[in-house]
Scaffold this motif. Structure first.
Motif, PDB file in Angstrom:
ATOM      1  N   SER A  32     -35.208   6.250-120.844  1.00  0.00           N
ATOM      2  CA  SER A  32     -34.052   6.351-119.956  1.00  0.00           C
ATOM      3  C   SER A  32     -34.375   5.803-118.565  1.00  0.00           C
ATOM      4  N   GLY A  33     -33.397   5.210-117.962  1.00  0.00           N
ATOM      5  CA  GLY A  33     -33.544   4.726-116.599  1.00  0.00           C
ATOM      6  C   GLY A  33     -33.487   5.839-115.576  1.00  0.00           C
ATOM      7  N   ARG A  34     -32.940   6.979-115.961  1.00  0.00           N
ATOM      8  CA  ARG A  34     -32.805   8.120-115.055  1.00  0.00           C
ATOM      9  C   ARG A  34     -33.759   9.228-115.468  1.00  0.00           C
ATOM     10  N   SER A  35     -34.038  10.111-114.536  1.00  0.00           N
ATOM     11  CA  SER A  35     -34.886  11.277-114.800  1.00  0.00           C
ATOM     12  C   SER A  35     -34.077  12.538-114.586  1.00  0.00           C
ATOM     13  N   SER A  36     -34.322  13.548-115.419  1.00  0.00           N
ATOM     14  CA  SER A  36     -33.650  14.831-115.204  1.00  0.00           C
ATOM     15  C   SER A  36     -34.400  15.939-115.927  1.00  0.00           C
ATOM     16  N   ARG A  37     -34.391  17.095-115.324  1.00  0.00           N
ATOM     17  CA  ARG A  37     -35.011  18.277-115.930  1.00  0.00           C
ATOM     18  C   ARG A  37     -34.278  18.658-117.213  1.00  0.00           C
ATOM     19  N   ALA A  38     -32.950  18.500-117.225  1.00  0.00           N
ATOM     20  CA  ALA A  38     -32.172  18.820-118.423  1.00  0.00           C
ATOM     21  C   ALA A  38     -32.654  17.985-119.612  1.00  0.00           C
ATOM     22  N   LEU A  39     -32.945  16.725-119.380  1.00  0.00           N
ATOM     23  CA  LEU A  39     -33.430  15.855-120.451  1.00  0.00           C
ATOM     24  C   LEU A  39     -34.817  16.290-120.911  1.00  0.00           C
ATOM     25  N   GLU A  40     -35.675  16.664-119.984  1.00  0.00           N
ATOM     26  CA  GLU A  40     -37.002  17.163-120.356  1.00  0.00           C
ATOM     27  C   GLU A  40     -36.877  18.354-121.298  1.00  0.00           C
ATOM     28  N   LEU A  41     -35.978  19.277-120.967  1.00  0.00           N
ATOM     29  CA  LEU A  41     -35.783  20.471-121.784  1.00  0.00           C
ATOM     30  C   LEU A  41     -35.230  20.120-123.165  1.00  0.00           C
ATOM     31  N   ARG A  42     -34.252  19.210-123.208  1.00  0.00           N
ATOM     32  CA  ARG A  42     -33.659  18.825-124.491  1.00  0.00           C
ATOM     33  C   ARG A  42     -34.680  18.115-125.374  1.00  0.00           C
ATOM     34  N   ALA A  43     -35.457  17.204-124.802  1.00  0.00           N
ATOM     35  CA  ALA A  43     -36.468  16.494-125.582  1.00  0.00           C
ATOM     36  C   ALA A  43     -37.494  17.480-126.149  1.00  0.00           C
ATOM     37  N   ALA A  44     -37.919  18.428-125.339  1.00  0.00           N
ATOM     38  CA  ALA A  44     -38.877  19.431-125.806  1.00  0.00           C
ATOM     39  C   ALA A  44     -38.265  20.269-126.926  1.00  0.00           C
ATOM     40  N   ASN A  45     -36.998  20.639-126.766  1.00  0.00           N
ATOM     41  CA  ASN A  45     -36.294  21.424-127.770  1.00  0.00           C
ATOM     42  C   ASN A  45     -36.229  20.696-129.112  1.00  0.00           C
ATOM     43  N   LEU A  46     -36.126  19.371-129.067  1.00  0.00           N
ATOM     44  CA  LEU A  46     -36.027  18.565-130.286  1.00  0.00           C
ATOM     45  C   LEU A  46     -37.390  18.119-130.810  1.00  0.00           C
ATOM     46  N   GLY A  47     -38.456  18.423-130.074  1.00  0.00           N
ATOM     47  CA  GLY A  47     -39.785  17.993-130.502  1.00  0.00           C
ATOM     48  C   GLY A  47     -40.037  16.517-130.288  1.00  0.00           C
ATOM     49  N   VAL A  48     -39.325  15.914-129.332  1.00  0.00           N
ATOM     50  CA  VAL A  48     -39.522  14.497-129.019  1.00  0.00           C
ATOM     51  C   VAL A  48     -40.651  14.402-127.998  1.00  0.00           C
ATOM     52  N   ALA A  49     -41.809  13.951-128.451  1.00  0.00           N
ATOM     53  CA  ALA A  49     -42.983  13.888-127.588  1.00  0.00           C
ATOM     54  C   ALA A  49     -42.951  12.677-126.660  1.00  0.00           C
ATOM     55  N   GLU A  50     -42.347  11.600-127.115  1.00  0.00           N
ATOM     56  CA  GLU A  50     -42.309  10.371-126.325  1.00  0.00           C
ATOM     57  C   GLU A  50     -41.018  10.308-125.512  1.00  0.00           C
ATOM     58  N   LEU A  51     -41.063  10.891-124.331  1.00  0.00           N
ATOM     59  CA  LEU A  51     -39.941  10.873-123.397  1.00  0.00           C
ATOM     60  C   LEU A  51     -40.365  10.055-122.190  1.00  0.00           C
ATOM     61  N   HIS A  52     -39.639   8.983-121.945  1.00  0.00           N
ATOM     62  CA  HIS A  52     -39.944   8.094-120.821  1.00  0.00           C
ATOM     63  C   HIS A  52     -38.709   8.039-119.921  1.00  0.00           C
ATOM     64  N   MET A  53     -38.855   8.606-118.726  1.00  0.00           N
ATOM     65  CA  MET A  53     -37.737   8.678-117.778  1.00  0.00           C
ATOM     66  C   MET A  53     -38.040   7.819-116.559  1.00  0.00           C
ATOM     67  N   GLY A  54     -36.968   7.378-115.895  1.00  0.00           N
ATOM     68  CA  GLY A  54     -37.122   6.561-114.702  1.00  0.00           C
ATOM     69  C   GLY A  54     -37.688   5.185-115.012  1.00  0.00           C
ATOM     70  N   VAL A  55     -37.401   4.683-116.212  1.00  0.00           N
ATOM     71  CA  VAL A  55     -37.951   3.406-116.663  1.00  0.00           C
ATOM     72  C   VAL A  55     -37.028   2.270-116.244  1.00  0.00           C
ATOM     73  N   GLU A  56     -37.567   1.326-115.488  1.00  0.00           N
ATOM     74  CA  GLU A  56     -36.772   0.162-115.089  1.00  0.00           C
ATOM     75  C   GLU A  56     -36.805  -0.934-116.145  1.00  0.00           C
ATOM     76  N   ASP A  57     -37.960  -1.144-116.782  1.00  0.00           N
ATOM     77  CA  ASP A  57     -38.107  -2.189-117.797  1.00  0.00           C
ATOM     78  C   ASP A  57     -38.317  -1.524-119.156  1.00  0.00           C
ATOM     79  N   LYS A  58     -37.208  -1.238-119.822  1.00  0.00           N
ATOM     80  CA  LYS A  58     -37.267  -0.531-121.098  1.00  0.00           C
ATOM     81  C   LYS A  58     -37.949  -1.362-122.180  1.00  0.00           C
TER      82      LYS A  58
END
Length: 173
Positions: A60-86
């Motif tokens: 994601s190009g944006r960062s948020s605590r809500a996203l961190e919580l959702r990714a953890a809830n889903l077991g998504v280990a690879e969360l990349h936030m604030g990414v300009e060059d996806k």
């Protein structure tokens, strides 16, 4: 427009957040905290991909605590936030795993996602993705972002790999 590619060989599937995992609306509390609304249907689709051995990543190009919580809830280990060059982020992930771009997919909704969408072996967007993006992906969901589009794409991937029916049948026992 190009000939649609199939997700039959995907080993890794990436997702954008705003407009894909959410409806794209940005909510802020008076003290500046961001609130995001996620679909439980979409979440279960991501879990099904993981259960099928397809790695789920969020870029994601944006960062948020809500996203961190959702990714953890889903077991998504690879969360990349604030990414300009996806696309560069994806290339790094693929190199770490020894995977080719053709083994990766991505779902995004806006023109800033086109570089990564065009670099993947499979590209998808929600029904309400930007019109220019819809013309340059392999799959346009019938559902909108945050409203079942991710689940639809997950089901499409699993069906293309011949896994969906068995996974669904397991819920009937």
């Amino acid at each position: 427009m190009h000939a649609p590619r199939t997700p039959a060989n995907l080993r890794l599937m990436g997702f954008d957040v705003d407009g894909v995992l959410t409806d794209g609306s940005l909510y802020f509390t008076p003290n500046g905290d961001e609130i995001k609304v996620f679909s439980s249907l979409d979440g279960h689709g991501l879990k099904m991909l993981q259960n099928a051995g397809i790695e789920v990543v969020i870029i994601s190009g944006r960062s948020s605590r809500a996203l961190e919580l959702r990714a953890a809830n889903l077991g998504v280990a690879e969360l990349h936030m604030g990414v300009e060059d996806k696309r560069a982020c994806l290339d790094t992930l693929l190199a770490q795993r020894g995977l080719a771009r053709e083994q990766a997919g991505y779902m995004g909704d806006d023109v800033v996602d086109l570089p990564i969408l065009r670099a993947c072996g499979f590209a998808a967007t929600p029904a309400d993705g930007h019109g220019f993006v819809r013309r340059h992906v392999d799959y346009v969901a019938r559902h909108n972002g945050g409203r079942g589009a991710v689940r639809e794409v997950c089901d499409h991937i699993l069906a293309s790999q011949g896994r969906l029916q068995a996974m669904l049948a397991a819920y009937l026992t």
